[in-house]
Design a protein around this motif. Sequence first.
Motif, PDB file in Angstrom:
ATOM      1  N   UNK A 223       0.846  -1.197   0.000  1.00  0.00           N
ATOM      2  CA  UNK A 223       0.000   0.000   0.000  1.00  0.00           C
ATOM      3  C   UNK A 223       0.880   1.245   0.000  1.00  0.00           C
ATOM      4  N   UNK A 224       0.485   2.215  -0.814  1.00  0.00           N
ATOM      5  CA  UNK A 224       1.150   3.517  -0.868  1.00  0.00           C
ATOM      6  C   UNK A 224       0.161   4.568  -0.408  1.00  0.00           C
ATOM      7  N   UNK A 225       0.572   5.421   0.498  1.00  0.00           N
ATOM      8  CA  UNK A 225      -0.357   6.417   1.063  1.00  0.00           C
ATOM      9  C   UNK A 225       0.056   7.847   0.727  1.00  0.00           C
ATOM     10  N   UNK A 226      -0.935   8.644   0.307  1.00  0.00           N
ATOM     11  CA  UNK A 226      -0.752  10.074   0.106  1.00  0.00           C
ATOM     12  C   UNK A 226      -1.927  10.801   0.738  1.00  0.00           C
ATOM     13  N   UNK A 227      -1.666  11.761   1.611  1.00  0.00           N
ATOM     14  CA  UNK A 227      -2.763  12.490   2.259  1.00  0.00           C
ATOM     15  C   UNK A 227      -3.165  13.702   1.414  1.00  0.00           C
TER      16      UNK A 227
END
Length: 392
Positions: A75-79
Motif C-alpha cells: 500500500x502507498x499512502x498520500x494524504x
Amino acid sequence: MMINDRLKEAIKEYKDELTVLRRKLHSEPEVSWEEYRTTDFVCEYLDQLGVSYRRTEPTGVIAEIKGGKPGKTVALRGDMDALSVEELNKDLPYASNEDGKMHACGHDAHTAMLMVAAKALNEIKDELPGNVRLLFQPAEEVAEGAKALVKQGAVEGVDNVFGIHIWSQMPTHKVSCTPGPSFASADLFKVTFKGRGGHGAIPQDCIDTAIVASSFVMNVQSVVSRTIDPQQGAVLTVGKMVVGTRFNVIAENAVIEGTVRCFDPATRDHIETQLTHYAESVAAVYGAAANVEYTRGTQAVINDEESTLLVQQVASEAFGEDVIYNEKPTMGGEDFSFYLDEVPGSFALVGSGNPDKDTEWAHHHGKFNIDEDALVTGAELYAQYAWAFLNK
C-alpha cells in the motif's frame, strides 16, 4: 528496458503533468473532512487510467492496481487535506483561491506524486508480481483520516505500507528514512480549574483560578524535566489559557489547553498520569477543583527496520548513494502511525528545501511552498518502492 528504468523514464516524462496536478490541488485547498472536490479529482484521474477504486466515507479513495502475476500487496499512502492557514504567497500564479485555507504542509504534493506514481505503475501492471493499493487519505491534519481508512478496509490483505512526506527542512531531492522513531505521538490535554469568583477588592472571600492556573503552567514542565529519563525525548506545551471575564473580577474558572509529544509508550503513559497528578495537587493547595481531559492523538511513527532498509536501497539505486540524508526524528505528529499499528512499513521524508526558490519555510506557515523539482523524486520513490517490495 528494465522495469526500474521504465518507471524512471515514465516519471520524467510526466514531470510537467505532475506539476500541473500539484498546482491545481494547491489552488483549490480543502480542509479535513471537506475534501470533496479533491476526491472527485482523484477519481476522475483514476477513471482515465482505468484503475479500479472505491470512495471512502465521507471523503478519500482506496484504489488498487492488480498485477498480472500473483504475489503480495503493498500500500502507498498520500494524504490530501489542507490547513486553516491564510496563504501569504499571494504572487504565486497557483496561490490558494480559498480565503483562510492553504496547502501549508505539502499534502497537495503527496496527492499529485501518488497520482503520477499510479500512472507509471499502471503501465507495467502486467509485470507486477502482486498488487499496489493506493490510499488517498483525508483528514491527516486532525489525526483522524488514517484511522477511518483502516476501519474501512484500507490495509486488509496488505503486506506492507509506505508513505512519504515532503520536508522543507531538507535539501531538495534528499531522502531520509531511518529505522525506529520518526514522528512522535501527539496528544491533547485540557485542564479546567474551578474556584470561587468575586470582587477584585475582596480576595479573601475568593479562590482565584488565575493564581491556580499560573501555578500549574509554571510547575507542570517539571513533569518532563524531573520525572522522566532525560534520554527519553518528550515535550509538554501549554498553548492556550483562558482565565477570567473582567479586570476587577477574581476568576472563578480557568481553562488550559496543550499538547504532549514523545516517542516511548511508557513515557507517554507516565506523562498523562503525572499531568493529572499535578493539576489536582495544585488545585488542592489553593482549595480549588481540577478536571483533566487527556485525548490521545496519533501514535509514534516507528519505522520497521526491514522496510526502512529497503527504502534506503531503493533510493540509492534510483538516485545515487549521496541522496540518503539522516534527518533527526521530529516531535511533529503523523497519523500514518495507525497503518503501522496494523502492518509493517515505513515513512520517508523527501527534501524540498531550496533557498534559491524560497522553499525553506516551516510547515504550517503561510509562506510555505515546495521546490517542485522534488515532485519527481517523490513520485519515483513511491513507484520504485512498490516494485522493489513486490519483487522481494
